[in-house]
Motif scaffolding. Structure first.
Motif, PDB file in Angstrom:
ATOM      1  N   MET A 122       0.683  -1.083   0.070  1.00  0.00           N
ATOM      2  CA  MET A 122      -0.001  -0.151  -0.154  1.00  0.00           C
ATOM      3  C   MET A 122       0.934   1.157   0.023  1.00  0.00           C
ATOM      4  O   MET A 122       1.964   1.443   0.739  1.00  0.00           O
ATOM      5  CB  MET A 122      -0.643   0.009   1.283  1.00  0.00           C
ATOM      6  CG  MET A 122      -1.800   1.147   1.252  1.00  0.00           C
ATOM      7  SD  MET A 122      -3.061   0.910   2.585  1.00  0.00           S
ATOM      8  CE  MET A 122      -3.927   2.517   2.568  1.00  0.00           C
ATOM      9  N   LEU A 123       0.314   2.277  -0.673  1.00  0.00           N
ATOM     10  CA  LEU A 123       1.251   3.484  -0.806  1.00  0.00           C
ATOM     11  C   LEU A 123       0.302   4.648  -0.831  1.00  0.00           C
ATOM     12  O   LEU A 123      -0.541   4.459  -1.626  1.00  0.00           O
ATOM     13  CB  LEU A 123       2.178   3.337  -1.891  1.00  0.00           C
ATOM     14  CG  LEU A 123       2.988   4.649  -1.922  1.00  0.00           C
ATOM     15  CD1 LEU A 123       4.238   4.382  -0.793  1.00  0.00           C
ATOM     16  CD2 LEU A 123       3.932   4.519  -3.239  1.00  0.00           C
ATOM     17  N   HIS A 176       4.913   0.072  -7.515  1.00  0.00           N
ATOM     18  CA  HIS A 176       5.162  -0.416  -6.200  1.00  0.00           C
ATOM     19  C   HIS A 176       3.991  -1.256  -5.765  1.00  0.00           C
ATOM     20  O   HIS A 176       4.387  -2.243  -5.204  1.00  0.00           O
ATOM     21  CB  HIS A 176       5.031   1.103  -5.123  1.00  0.00           C
ATOM     22  CG  HIS A 176       4.741   0.615  -3.659  1.00  0.00           C
ATOM     23  ND1 HIS A 176       5.828   0.796  -2.748  1.00  0.00           N
ATOM     24  CD2 HIS A 176       3.766   0.073  -3.219  1.00  0.00           C
ATOM     25  CE1 HIS A 176       5.345   0.414  -1.517  1.00  0.00           C
ATOM     26  NE2 HIS A 176       3.934   0.033  -1.815  1.00  0.00           N
ATOM     27  N   GLU A 177       2.864  -0.674  -6.319  1.00  0.00           N
ATOM     28  CA  GLU A 177       1.629  -1.680  -6.192  1.00  0.00           C
ATOM     29  C   GLU A 177       1.788  -2.922  -6.906  1.00  0.00           C
ATOM     30  O   GLU A 177       1.294  -4.093  -6.308  1.00  0.00           O
ATOM     31  CB  GLU A 177       0.427  -0.871  -6.337  1.00  0.00           C
ATOM     32  CG  GLU A 177      -0.115   0.401  -5.806  1.00  0.00           C
ATOM     33  CD  GLU A 177       0.054   0.092  -4.045  1.00  0.00           C
ATOM     34  OE1 GLU A 177      -0.175  -1.169  -3.727  1.00  0.00           O
ATOM     35  OE2 GLU A 177       0.187   1.089  -3.241  1.00  0.00           O
ATOM     36  N   HIS A 191       3.858  -5.480  -5.268  1.00  0.00           N
ATOM     37  CA  HIS A 191       3.116  -6.255  -4.034  1.00  0.00           C
ATOM     38  C   HIS A 191       2.467  -7.891  -4.234  1.00  0.00           C
ATOM     39  O   HIS A 191       2.590  -8.586  -3.680  1.00  0.00           O
ATOM     40  CB  HIS A 191       2.048  -5.688  -3.339  1.00  0.00           C
ATOM     41  CG  HIS A 191       2.401  -4.698  -2.341  1.00  0.00           C
ATOM     42  ND1 HIS A 191       3.120  -5.056  -1.271  1.00  0.00           N
ATOM     43  CD2 HIS A 191       2.388  -3.274  -2.302  1.00  0.00           C
ATOM     44  CE1 HIS A 191       3.529  -3.981  -0.486  1.00  0.00           C
ATOM     45  NE2 HIS A 191       3.020  -2.813  -1.040  1.00  0.00           N
ATOM     46  N   GLU A 213       6.813  -3.917   2.246  1.00  0.00           N
ATOM     47  CA  GLU A 213       6.574  -2.412   1.956  1.00  0.00           C
ATOM     48  C   GLU A 213       8.028  -1.965   1.615  1.00  0.00           C
ATOM     49  O   GLU A 213       8.197  -1.127   0.391  1.00  0.00           O
ATOM     50  CB  GLU A 213       6.235  -1.602   2.894  1.00  0.00           C
ATOM     51  CG  GLU A 213       4.843  -1.944   3.462  1.00  0.00           C
ATOM     52  CD  GLU A 213       3.700  -1.599   2.201  1.00  0.00           C
ATOM     53  OE1 GLU A 213       4.081  -1.113   1.225  1.00  0.00           O
ATOM     54  OE2 GLU A 213       2.394  -1.879   2.305  1.00  0.00           O
ATOM     55  N   TYR A 232       8.865   1.800   4.840  1.00  0.00           N
ATOM     56  CA  TYR A 232       8.931   1.757   3.262  1.00  0.00           C
ATOM     57  C   TYR A 232      10.282   2.504   2.970  1.00  0.00           C
ATOM     58  O   TYR A 232      10.931   1.978   1.920  1.00  0.00           O
ATOM     59  CB  TYR A 232       7.968   2.936   2.940  1.00  0.00           C
ATOM     60  CG  TYR A 232       6.515   2.427   3.123  1.00  0.00           C
ATOM     61  CD1 TYR A 232       5.940   2.011   4.234  1.00  0.00           C
ATOM     62  CD2 TYR A 232       5.790   2.469   1.947  1.00  0.00           C
ATOM     63  CE1 TYR A 232       4.354   1.588   4.207  1.00  0.00           C
ATOM     64  CE2 TYR A 232       4.325   1.713   1.840  1.00  0.00           C
ATOM     65  CZ  TYR A 232       3.820   1.603   3.109  1.00  0.00           C
ATOM     66  OH  TYR A 232       2.448   1.334   3.159  1.00  0.00           O
TER      67      TYR A 232
HETATM   68 ZN    ZN Z   1       2.820  -1.045  -0.368  1.00  0.00          ZN
END
Ligand code: ZN
Length: 333
Positions: free
Chosen positions: A1-2, A87-88, A91, A110, A172
């Motif tokens: 998650m970001l 980034h997503e 995951h 993360e 992160y």
């Molecule tokens: Zn994330």
């Protein structure tokens, strides 16, 4: 998650349609890159959806992306958005593909996704500018709040009741820095190949796919490919908040047959005496040659003579490629 830090922007339906194509292309490119680097997650499809919020979140085979990432700039490219989407996507490997064993291992999700997103921008843009600029920004953030935040290994407990942003900053951002430093430590300075780091990431994913892993599990695989013990590295970067400052001076003196001797002096500050780093140093030599090496720095003062150089050094970069999360000040000899 970001969470997307970007200001929310308004946009029309036509630009959304165009942006959807662009986002879809990029999500699939990031997915291809990570598959090549880490291994196959085993999904037939990866869905990306637009959500009316300012963050992204990943689920097995599905990622939610902030609506703001669909509102592209005129030139269709935005560095942060490219990083955010990757980034997503990452995951699917980190956090979903390989889960983290306990809250102390959250950086394996993360921090790894943050690093992977950054790595993707380096490949997609065929430029390392954003990669290093972002590391530099994160370093500034970390240093500004160094006394308030805990180590990466505290996981969600780094977040305070007042704010919570410490969790992002530490898990992160410092998490990504840690993986970047490992990448650098494993870089073959002779060939500039990244085989050891890439093999580490691939074996870690393939070994723990569909399971949970701890930092110790990752460390074992990294040590195998590094051919060295990494307890010091894990302890310093994940279990303390120390960030060194180096004051560096160097002197080149002519030797025999046009060769040069180079003396290097490093004063290490702001960290415990035992703090250890192998700092990349790059020298430009007259005639266009480049010499790359790592210098072991430990204790308040390190004074060494570098290997004899075949030509006169014209410049020396200490901590090249941001190899160590540190500040460097160059001094006169
Ligand atoms: Zn994330």
């Amino acid at each position: 998650m970001l969470h997307s830090d970007q200001a929310l922007r308004s946009f029309g339906m036509r630009s959304v349609a165009k942006a959807k194509e662009r986002v879809a292309l990029e999500v699939s490119q990031a997915s291809e890159f990570f598959t090549a680097m880490f291994g196959d997650v085993g999904h037939q499809r990866l869905y990306a959806t637009i959500i009316p919020y300012g963050h992204g979140e990943a689920f097995p085979g599905l990622i939610h992306l902030s609506f703001s990432t669909f509102a592209l700039n005129e030139d269709g490219r935005d560095d942060f958005d490219q990083f955010f989407r990757a980034h997503e996507v990452a995951h699917q490997w980190w956090g979903i593909g390989v889960d983290f064993a306990s809250y102390r291992d959250q950086w394996l999700s993360e921090g790894f996704s943050n690093f992977s997103g950054l790595w993707y921008t380096q490949i997609a843009q065929k430029s390392s500018k954003y990669y290093f600029d972002q590391l530099e920004r994160w370093k500034s953030d970390l240093k500004a709040r160094q006394r308030e935040v805990g180590p990466v290994g505290l996981g969600y407990r780094t977040a305070t009741a007042s704010d919570g942003s410490e969790y992002n900053l530490v898990v992160y951002q410092k998490g990504a820095w840690t993986l970047h430093m490992l990448r650098n430590l494993m870089l073959d300075l002779r060939t500039m190949k990244e085989d050891r780091f890439e093999a580490t990431m691939r074996e870690y994913f393939e070994t723990y796919k569909g399971r949970s892993a701890s930092t110790a599990d990752f460390r074992r695989i990294a040590e195998k490919h590094a051919g060295a013990e990494l307890g010091w590295f894990v302890d310093q970067w994940l279990n303390t908040t120390a960030i060194p400052e180096y004051r560096v001076a160097w002197l080149a003196e002519p030797g025999e047959n046009g060769r040069y001797k180079v003396k290097l002096r490093v004063k290490q500050q702001k960290v415990p005496e035992a703090f250890l780093a192998y700092v990349p140093v790059t020298l430009q030599l007259e005639g266009g040659q480049v010499a790359r090496l790592r210098v072991k720095v430990q204790g308040a003062l390190t004074e060494i003579e570098l290997p004899v150089m075949p030509a006169k050094p014209t410049s020396l970069v200490f901590n090249d490629l941001a190899g160590v999360l540190a500040d460097v000040t160059m001094e006169k000899w």
